[in-house]
Motif scaffolding. Structure first.
Motif, PDB file in Angstrom:
ATOM      1  N   TYR A 233      57.527  42.154  94.715  1.00 26.90           N
ATOM      2  CA  TYR A 233      57.407  40.840  94.438  1.00 26.90           C
ATOM      3  C   TYR A 233      57.290  40.072  95.861  1.00 26.90           C
ATOM      4  O   TYR A 233      56.351  39.183  95.996  1.00 26.90           O
ATOM      5  N   GLY A 234      58.072  40.756  96.680  1.00 26.45           N
ATOM      6  CA  GLY A 234      57.897  40.116  98.273  1.00 26.45           C
ATOM      7  C   GLY A 234      56.536  40.388  98.972  1.00 26.45           C
ATOM      8  O   GLY A 234      56.209  39.629  99.488  1.00 26.45           O
ATOM      9  N   PHE A 235      56.263  41.523  98.620  1.00 24.61           N
ATOM     10  CA  PHE A 235      54.945  41.895  99.105  1.00 24.61           C
ATOM     11  C   PHE A 235      53.870  40.890  98.639  1.00 24.61           C
ATOM     12  O   PHE A 235      52.715  40.584  99.288  1.00 24.61           O
ATOM     13  N   LEU A 236      53.845  40.869  97.313  1.00 26.55           N
ATOM     14  CA  LEU A 236      52.850  40.103  96.702  1.00 26.55           C
ATOM     15  C   LEU A 236      52.930  38.702  97.157  1.00 26.55           C
ATOM     16  O   LEU A 236      51.935  38.009  97.306  1.00 26.55           O
ATOM     17  N   ALA A 237      54.039  38.085  97.509  1.00 31.48           N
ATOM     18  CA  ALA A 237      54.159  36.802  97.860  1.00 31.48           C
ATOM     19  C   ALA A 237      53.544  36.690  99.167  1.00 31.48           C
ATOM     20  O   ALA A 237      53.064  35.587  99.616  1.00 31.48           O
ATOM     21  N   VAL A 238      53.712  37.576 100.282  1.00 30.51           N
ATOM     22  CA  VAL A 238      53.169  37.689 101.447  1.00 30.51           C
ATOM     23  C   VAL A 238      51.615  37.728 101.417  1.00 30.51           C
ATOM     24  O   VAL A 238      51.014  37.141 102.010  1.00 30.51           O
ATOM     25  N   LEU A 239      51.164  38.847 100.419  1.00 31.81           N
ATOM     26  CA  LEU A 239      49.592  39.111 100.407  1.00 31.81           C
ATOM     27  C   LEU A 239      49.414  37.682  99.860  1.00 31.81           C
ATOM     28  O   LEU A 239      47.975  37.219 100.441  1.00 31.81           O
ATOM     29  N   LEU A 240      49.767  36.856  98.874  1.00 33.54           N
ATOM     30  CA  LEU A 240      49.266  35.715  98.457  1.00 33.54           C
ATOM     31  C   LEU A 240      49.330  34.627  99.698  1.00 33.54           C
ATOM     32  O   LEU A 240      47.988  33.963  99.678  1.00 33.54           O
ATOM     33  N   ALA A 241      50.263  34.587 100.528  1.00 28.62           N
ATOM     34  CA  ALA A 241      50.138  33.624 101.449  1.00 28.62           C
ATOM     35  C   ALA A 241      49.067  33.739 102.503  1.00 28.62           C
ATOM     36  O   ALA A 241      48.117  32.820 102.709  1.00 28.62           O
ATOM     37  N   ILE A 242      48.996  35.297 102.971  1.00 35.10           N
ATOM     38  CA  ILE A 242      48.118  35.463 103.949  1.00 35.10           C
ATOM     39  C   ILE A 242      46.414  35.350 103.456  1.00 35.10           C
ATOM     40  O   ILE A 242      45.720  34.673 103.979  1.00 35.10           O
ATOM     41  N   GLY A 243      46.622  35.646 101.967  1.00 36.69           N
ATOM     42  CA  GLY A 243      45.041  35.514 101.369  1.00 36.69           C
ATOM     43  C   GLY A 243      44.547  34.097 101.397  1.00 36.69           C
ATOM     44  O   GLY A 243      43.773  33.745 101.779  1.00 36.69           O
ATOM     45  N   SER A 244      45.662  33.111 100.800  1.00 28.27           N
ATOM     46  CA  SER A 244      45.236  31.676 100.760  1.00 28.27           C
ATOM     47  C   SER A 244      44.946  31.086 102.500  1.00 28.27           C
ATOM     48  O   SER A 244      44.312  30.269 102.421  1.00 28.27           O
TER      49      SER A 244
ATOM     50  N   PHE B 251      49.745  25.730  99.043  1.00 27.46           N
ATOM     51  CA  PHE B 251      48.583  25.334  98.529  1.00 27.46           C
ATOM     52  C   PHE B 251      48.300  24.082  99.470  1.00 27.46           C
ATOM     53  O   PHE B 251      47.026  23.875 100.068  1.00 27.46           O
ATOM     54  N   GLY B 252      49.236  23.354  99.730  1.00 26.01           N
ATOM     55  CA  GLY B 252      49.073  21.980 100.742  1.00 26.01           C
ATOM     56  C   GLY B 252      49.218  22.517 102.114  1.00 26.01           C
ATOM     57  O   GLY B 252      48.337  21.879 102.952  1.00 26.01           O
ATOM     58  N   GLY B 253      49.823  23.514 102.375  1.00 24.55           N
ATOM     59  CA  GLY B 253      50.097  23.896 103.699  1.00 24.55           C
ATOM     60  C   GLY B 253      48.814  24.561 104.347  1.00 24.55           C
ATOM     61  O   GLY B 253      48.551  24.129 105.385  1.00 24.55           O
ATOM     62  N   VAL B 254      48.037  25.259 103.713  1.00 24.63           N
ATOM     63  CA  VAL B 254      46.850  25.928 104.268  1.00 24.63           C
ATOM     64  C   VAL B 254      45.935  24.839 104.623  1.00 24.63           C
ATOM     65  O   VAL B 254      45.119  24.838 105.662  1.00 24.63           O
ATOM     66  N   ILE B 255      45.963  23.841 103.947  1.00 26.69           N
ATOM     67  CA  ILE B 255      44.846  22.636 104.140  1.00 26.69           C
ATOM     68  C   ILE B 255      45.142  22.064 105.167  1.00 26.69           C
ATOM     69  O   ILE B 255      44.496  21.548 106.060  1.00 26.69           O
ATOM     70  N   GLY B 256      46.482  21.608 105.141  1.00 29.40           N
ATOM     71  CA  GLY B 256      47.267  20.698 106.481  1.00 29.40           C
ATOM     72  C   GLY B 256      47.053  21.430 107.660  1.00 29.40           C
ATOM     73  O   GLY B 256      46.771  20.800 108.612  1.00 29.40           O
TER      74      GLY B 256
END
Lengths: 255, 307
Positions: A233-244, B251-256
């Motif tokens: 779950y933690g890895f997924l959260a980080v991947l999601l963050a870096i990806g976005s 979602f808001g953060g990356v745009i900001g």
């Protein structure tokens, strides 16, 4: 003459009740829920009967600390743990509890926020006090009550503990209803609604109705994932963050 | 439009969270800080349990920092080697910090240490930055020549062993100072629940004397590594990362962050530093003064068990 008297009543007053909702489903638009309990009192005696509705949530240990001022700074003193404190507790009746039954009865049945049976086992010491043997006394001594009241006060402010002397209303003769407000912060788990029937200060009957609060849909999926496979779950959260983050930087470079 | 957060177990306004993520992301991209020190207090104020707020916003910091690092990286404004050295120290520091914080929480002093570290670190850093940047701003207004910056770097940077070349920063220094800075920032980030950019940026400018152009990007790169580690540790050990909350925030953060990275080109460095100093000081005072004010209720629930 003696034979003319009716046989002593065994259980001529009884109560039955039902919850309009037995499963509360926590979804993404969950806001807490109002639960209505309907019930009927069958009272063939001429003695008045009182209904007390108690709803208890799953136990949640509470750690509470008192702030003390030390050289101008407000510090927390050592926290005290209360075991057996319910995560949600509400009592509804149609008149003050003290008029329905005496202190000892309420305490024995744990009815009323002042009579909740939570204690601090880790800090308890057994001693003889006021001639009573094997009395469990808290390390806190006389402060114990202050701590206890603080737990109730904080939980009450969060909408988790409540005691309503007007909570049981009679819709018709013998037919009553009680409303229970579950706030959003009410814990997930199994609840128990207890319907106590009192006559002349004695409990004549108690009925129990289960109630379940549980997460469903995406909420449940996320919750289970987080608890069953926490590292993934933690890895997924980080991947999601870096990806976005990468996604946003690409989109903004083009625009 | 309220949304229920499955881990935090509270319901909050979704557009508000996205907006908050955007504002903090903007500040993050503008100043090269993670923005955690701004986000955590607001989330707690909104009723999210502190443990969940700190852990989930770490994930938001990963996203907004990543968003700006990709932008800075394309401008060759990231010293990846320096960032990796700092992050190695940061990883050690955050492991130490997590243990320290766990003990403090068991003693019931978690709140106090968080408040005091906010007050001390944000107060000192904010105060120093404010005097320094206001001073140079005023000198320019009066038309005086800027203070001659002593370009000589302190000798201790060079006297220590284990030298390493950092071409992007045009430095050839010992790795010991950056590693120690990393450890210190790592401890702070675990205790305060922040990325530590507000310590890292001044440390890189004033201690390591890195060129201003690479400071922001490198700081953000280091922050990505430490906050990723924090997210995974928090999720794995405490299950306090709320994906729903983190997703709304990021979602808001990356745009900001993108808008912030663009805006940073339009402002002068001194003016930016004055604004950042004021923000840092205000947050530090707001968080820290609570320790001196007589509490309304002398009892507090101490987190650390169950809820």
């Amino acid at each position: 003459m003696v034979f003319d008297l009716p046989a002593p009543p065994v259980a001529v007053a009884s109560v039955s009740a039902a919850l309009t909702t037995t499963k509360v489903e926590v979804t993404s638009d969950y806001h807490g829920q109002k639960i209505v309990l309907y019930g009927a009192v069958f009272n063939l005696t001429d003695r008045p009967a009182d209904v007390v509705v108690v709803v208890r949530g799953p136990d949640q240990p509470v750690r509470i600390a008192r702030k003390v001022q030390v050289t101008g700074l407000w510090l927390n003193s050592r926290p005290v743990v209360f075991q057996g404190a319910p995560g949600f507790y509400t009592v509804a009746s149609s008149r003050p509890l003290s008029e329905i039954a005496d202190y000892g009865t309420l305490r024995r049945l744990a009815i009323g926020v002042d009579h909740l049976a939570f204690n601090t086992p880790a800090d308890g010491v057994v001693e003889t006090r006021f001639g009573v043997k094997d009395l469990v006394v808290s390390r806190l001594g006389s402060d114990y009550l202050d701590y206890r009241r603080a737990v109730v006060r904080i939980k009450h402010a969060a909408g988790l503990y409540d005691q309503n002397e007007r909570g049981v209303t009679y819709v018709d003769k013998g037919l009553f209803r009680a409303e229970i407000d579950l706030p959003t912060s009410a814990p997930i788990g199994r609840y128990q609604a207890e319907i106590h029937l009192f006559q002349e200060g004695r409990e004549v009957q108690v009925r129990q109705r289960p109630l379940e609060v549980r997460k469903v849909g995406i909420e449940r999926t996320i919750y289970l994932f987080a608890h069953q496979r926490p590292w993934a779950y933690g890895f997924l959260a980080v991947l999601l963050a870096i990806g976005s983050g990468y996604g946003a930087s690409v989109i903004f470079r083009r625009s | 439009m309220d949304v229920y957060l499955p881990i935090a177990e509270v319901s909050v306004n979704a557009p508000l969270l996205i907006g908050l993520g955007m504002v903090v992301g903007f500040i993050s991209g503008l100043f090269g800080i993670g923005g955690g020190f701004l986000m955590a207090p607001v989330l707690v104020f909104m009723g999210i349990p502190p443990a969940v707020a700190v852990a989930s916003q770490a994930n938001h910091v990963v996203a907004s920092s990543a968003s700006s690092v990709f932008a800075y990286g394309r401008k060759r404004a990231v010293d990846f080697r320096m960032g990796a050295v700092l992050a190695a120290g940061g990883a050690v520091g955050s492991l130490i910090g997590v243990e320290i914080f766990r003990m403090l929480r068991l003693m019931g002093q978690g709140d106090l240490v968080v408040s005091l570290s906010y007050l001390i670190f944000l107060g000192v850093i904010g105060g120093l930055m404010l005097t320094e940047s206001l001073g140079s701003l005023l000198r320019r207004r009066r038309g005086e020549p800027p203070e001659v910056v002593k370009d000589r770097r302190p000798a201790w940077l060079y006297g220590l062993p284990l030298k390493m070349k950092f071409p992007r920063s045009r430095l050839y220094i010992s790795v010991i100072p950056p590693v120690l800075i990393g450890v210190f920032v790592g401890i702070l980030s675990a205790v305060m629940g922040v990325g530590g950019g507000f310590v890292l940026v001044p440390a890189m400018v004033y201690l390591l004397r890195m060129p201003a152009g690479v400071v922001v990007g490198t700081s953000l790169f280091q922050i990505i590594i430490t906050t990723s580690l924090v997210t995974i540790l928090q999720a794995g050990r405490n299950q306090t990362v709320d994906l729903m909350l983190a997703t709304l925030l990021l979602f808001g953060g990356v745009i900001g962050a993108q808008l912030g990275a663009r805006a940073s080109a339009r402002f002068r460095a001194e003016e930016l530093r004055v604004v950042l100093a004021v923000i840092v000081l205000l947050v530090g005072l707001q968080m820290g003064l609570g320790v001196f004010v007589t509490p309304a209720d002398p009892f507090v629930l101490a987190p650390g068990m169950g809820g």
